[in-house]
Design a protein around this motif. Structure first.
Motif, PDB file in Angstrom:
ATOM      1  N   ILE B 106       0.713  -1.113  -0.057  1.00  0.00           N
ATOM      2  CA  ILE B 106       0.089   0.041   0.000  1.00  0.00           C
ATOM      3  C   ILE B 106       0.710   1.478   0.043  1.00  0.00           C
ATOM      4  O   ILE B 106       0.392   2.431   0.220  1.00  0.00           O
ATOM      5  CB  ILE B 106      -1.104   0.015   0.944  1.00  0.00           C
ATOM      6  CG1 ILE B 106      -0.293  -0.293   2.373  1.00  0.00           C
ATOM      7  CG2 ILE B 106      -2.397  -0.882   1.011  1.00  0.00           C
ATOM      8  CD1 ILE B 106      -1.292  -0.084   3.543  1.00  0.00           C
ATOM      9  N   LEU B 117      -9.858   4.895   2.883  1.00  0.00           N
ATOM     10  CA  LEU B 117      -9.304   3.589   2.276  1.00  0.00           C
ATOM     11  C   LEU B 117     -10.461   2.556   2.314  1.00  0.00           C
ATOM     12  O   LEU B 117     -11.543   2.701   3.385  1.00  0.00           O
ATOM     13  CB  LEU B 117      -8.219   3.103   3.106  1.00  0.00           C
ATOM     14  CG  LEU B 117      -6.916   3.855   3.279  1.00  0.00           C
ATOM     15  CD1 LEU B 117      -5.872   3.271   4.239  1.00  0.00           C
ATOM     16  CD2 LEU B 117      -6.177   4.031   1.855  1.00  0.00           C
ATOM     17  N   GLU B 121      -7.763  -2.261   2.941  1.00  0.00           N
ATOM     18  CA  GLU B 121      -6.618  -1.278   3.144  1.00  0.00           C
ATOM     19  C   GLU B 121      -6.431  -0.696   4.483  1.00  0.00           C
ATOM     20  O   GLU B 121      -5.358  -0.535   4.646  1.00  0.00           O
ATOM     21  CB  GLU B 121      -6.746  -0.329   1.990  1.00  0.00           C
ATOM     22  CG  GLU B 121      -6.790  -0.884   0.506  1.00  0.00           C
ATOM     23  CD  GLU B 121      -7.190   0.263  -0.481  1.00  0.00           C
ATOM     24  OE1 GLU B 121      -7.087   0.153  -1.694  1.00  0.00           O
ATOM     25  OE2 GLU B 121      -8.078   1.222  -0.219  1.00  0.00           O
ATOM     26  N   SER B 151      -3.353 -10.265   0.401  1.00  0.00           N
ATOM     27  CA  SER B 151      -3.001  -9.393   1.508  1.00  0.00           C
ATOM     28  C   SER B 151      -2.663 -10.057   2.725  1.00  0.00           C
ATOM     29  O   SER B 151      -1.950  -9.939   3.608  1.00  0.00           O
ATOM     30  CB  SER B 151      -4.082  -8.188   1.828  1.00  0.00           C
ATOM     31  OG  SER B 151      -4.289  -7.584   0.654  1.00  0.00           O
TER      32      SER B 151
END
Ligand SMILES: Nc1ncnc2c1ncn2[C@@H]1O[C@H](COP(=O)(O)OP(=O)(O)OP(=O)(O)O)[C@@H](O)[C@H]1O
Ligand SMILES: [Mg+2]
Lengths: 229, 224
Positions: B106, B117, B121, B151
């Motif tokens: 990020i 976000l 995120e 992620s």
């Protein structure tokens, strides 16, 4: 009606000294009372929202009651306190702008505190969970929280300012609407209307609305900026 | 770190009741258990963000502790500033912050408003933020719950790397038994506010002794 409005606008554009004095006294009073109320009300609201102590609920209810206090009741209390037989007579606050500001601060502070209590109660738990989890200092937590709430604080200020500029009961009792001294827009509108001078009353009414509009525009523009950043 | 007498009640209902537990440095602990079993409450009481019903004992031995809640607040400022909240040495921490952000992929959002976000995120940012504190004990409440698979794997790599680098104790709540398998050295199984069973990850996940743990794990055998 159309005639009155035309004349009112004409009067506004002329440099009428009495009109200008009324406007300047009004603005002086409004800015003073709304800012003092903000400085007192935000910490009070933060305390009501964040502190844990017995009797907290009762205090919140009391504050909400004060929030709805009729201006004339506040005016009456201040009048008694400031008058020749009152305990605060030596301060010579009766029929002064300072006296009017004090009366308005009593009216507006509970509103600011209640608003602050409401928005902090919804925003603070998540903020505090995060800042505490990160081990941030109290000072840093406080400044971060204030920054996060700046739009809410600004709109609370606006509510206070609007209440101040529109209020008649307390200011007329404490201030006495003395010409060139304590006469503000609302009291002047009342006096002119009762005397049948609709032109002057209307021109003050228009100015009052315009100031209100201006303040709202400034706050709106500012809050848009805040939301963008 | 040793914790003792962690108790939380809501009215008559006991949601947390742990007598004593000790955590060792250099280990990752995964707390597993059903919804409402008291996992979050456990972390909150250790972190001190929730007032317990009795006075607890949290023996830190001069170690520092940081806690990442299930719901992370993104301050209305840049992502980088959010991560830098705990920075002590500005220059050094700035490099570290950028390193973490790029490991969580990020770094391109570094100068964006953090409150804009997405959920995943935000969670990635919060993970960078918690690690920047450099704490010896890190509590994570479902850190990857809002994240996609990529992620999640990036987070797991970062968690492992941090542990290796700092010899920290990492205590994380997870709903993924597979994540516990991938990451954890130790597994704690909770039910009704109690630690029902705990031990090495292999022990608990492969051959649990308690029937409740077995039953819980069976549900997850079909997990992706
Ligand atoms: N403010 C509250 N008032 C009453 N009960 C609460 C409150 N907060 C939590 N609880 C209860 O405490 C229990 C434990 O909650 P906790 O958040 O620790 O569960 P959890 O194991 O983290 O669950 P999840 O997997 O859903 O995150 C739950 O049964 C919950 O309903
Ligand atoms: Mg939870």
């Amino acid at each position: 009606m159309q005639n009155i409005i035309e004349k009112a606008i004409e009067l506004m554009l002329s440099h009428d000294s009495m009109l200008q004095n009324i406007i300047s006294v009004t603005l002086r009073m409004c800015f003073s009372s709304s800012i003092v109320a903000l400085l007192l009300g935000v910490p009070l609201g933060a305390f009501l929202s964040l502190a844990k102590f017995p009797g907290k609920k009762g205090l919140i209810v009391l504050n909400r009651t004060l929030m709805g206090m009729p201006p004339v009741v506040c005016g009456l209390i201040c009048y008694i306190l400031f008058s020749g037989v009152g305990p605060l007579r030596h301060l010579e606050l009766l029929y002064t702008v300072s006296g009017m500001v004090i009366a308005q601060v009593i009216l507006i502070t509970p509103i600011v505190a209640a608003n602050t209590e409401t928005f902090l109660s919804s925003m603070a738990p998540d903020i505090l969970e995060t800042t505490k989890g990160l081990g941030l200092s109290r000072w840093k937590t406080m400044t971060l929280t204030l920054t996060e709430c700046k739009y809410q604080i600004l709109s609370t200020y606006l509510v206070g300012f609007a209440r101040s500029i529109a209020e008649v009961g307390a200011v007329s009792m404490v201030g006495g609407a003395i010409v060139y001294k304590t006469n503000v827009m609302t009291t002047a509108i009342m006096n002119y209307t009762s005397r049948g001078d609709f032109t002057r009353a209307m021109s003050l009414g228009i100015i009052l609305m315009l100031i209100s509009l201006l303040v709202n525009i400034i706050v709106h523009v500012f809050s848009e900026r805040v939301a963008e950043k | 770190m040793i914790v003792k007498n962690l108790k939380k009640m809501y009215g008559e209902k006991t949601v947390l009741n742990i007598n004593e537990f000790s955590f060792e440095p250099g280990k990752i602990y995964a707390i597993i258990g059903a919804n409402g079993s008291g996992k979050s409450t456990f972390l909150k009481v250790i972190a001190g963000t929730l007032k317990p019903s009795e006075k607890p004992e949290v023996i830190l031995e001069n170690k520092t502790l940081a806690y990442m809640p299930q719901k992370n607040y993104a301050f209305k400022t840049t992502v980088l500033k959010n991560v830098m909240l705990t920075a002590k040495n500005k220059a050094e921490d700035l490099n570290l912050a950028k390193e973490y952000l790029s490991e969580m992929k990020i770094d391109h959002l570094m100068n964006q408003n953090a409150s804009k976000l997405s959920g995943g995120e935000t969670a990635r940012m919060a993970l960078c933020r918690i690690f920047l504190s450099g704490s010896d004990i890190i509590l994570l409440d479902e850190p990857t719950a809002a994240m996609d698979i990529e992620s999640t794997l990036l987070s797991e790599a970062l968690i492992k790397k941090y542990k290796k680098k700092t010899n920290a104790t990492i205590i994380m709540v997870t709903h993924s038994v597979n994540q516990a398998r991938r990451l954890a050295d130790e597994v704690i199984f909770m039910k009704d506010g109690k630690i029902l069973e705990s031990g090495s990850s292999e022990e608990i996940l492969n051959s649990p002794t308690k029937p409740e743990t077995k039953e819980f794990l069976e549900f997850f055998s079909s997990e992706i």
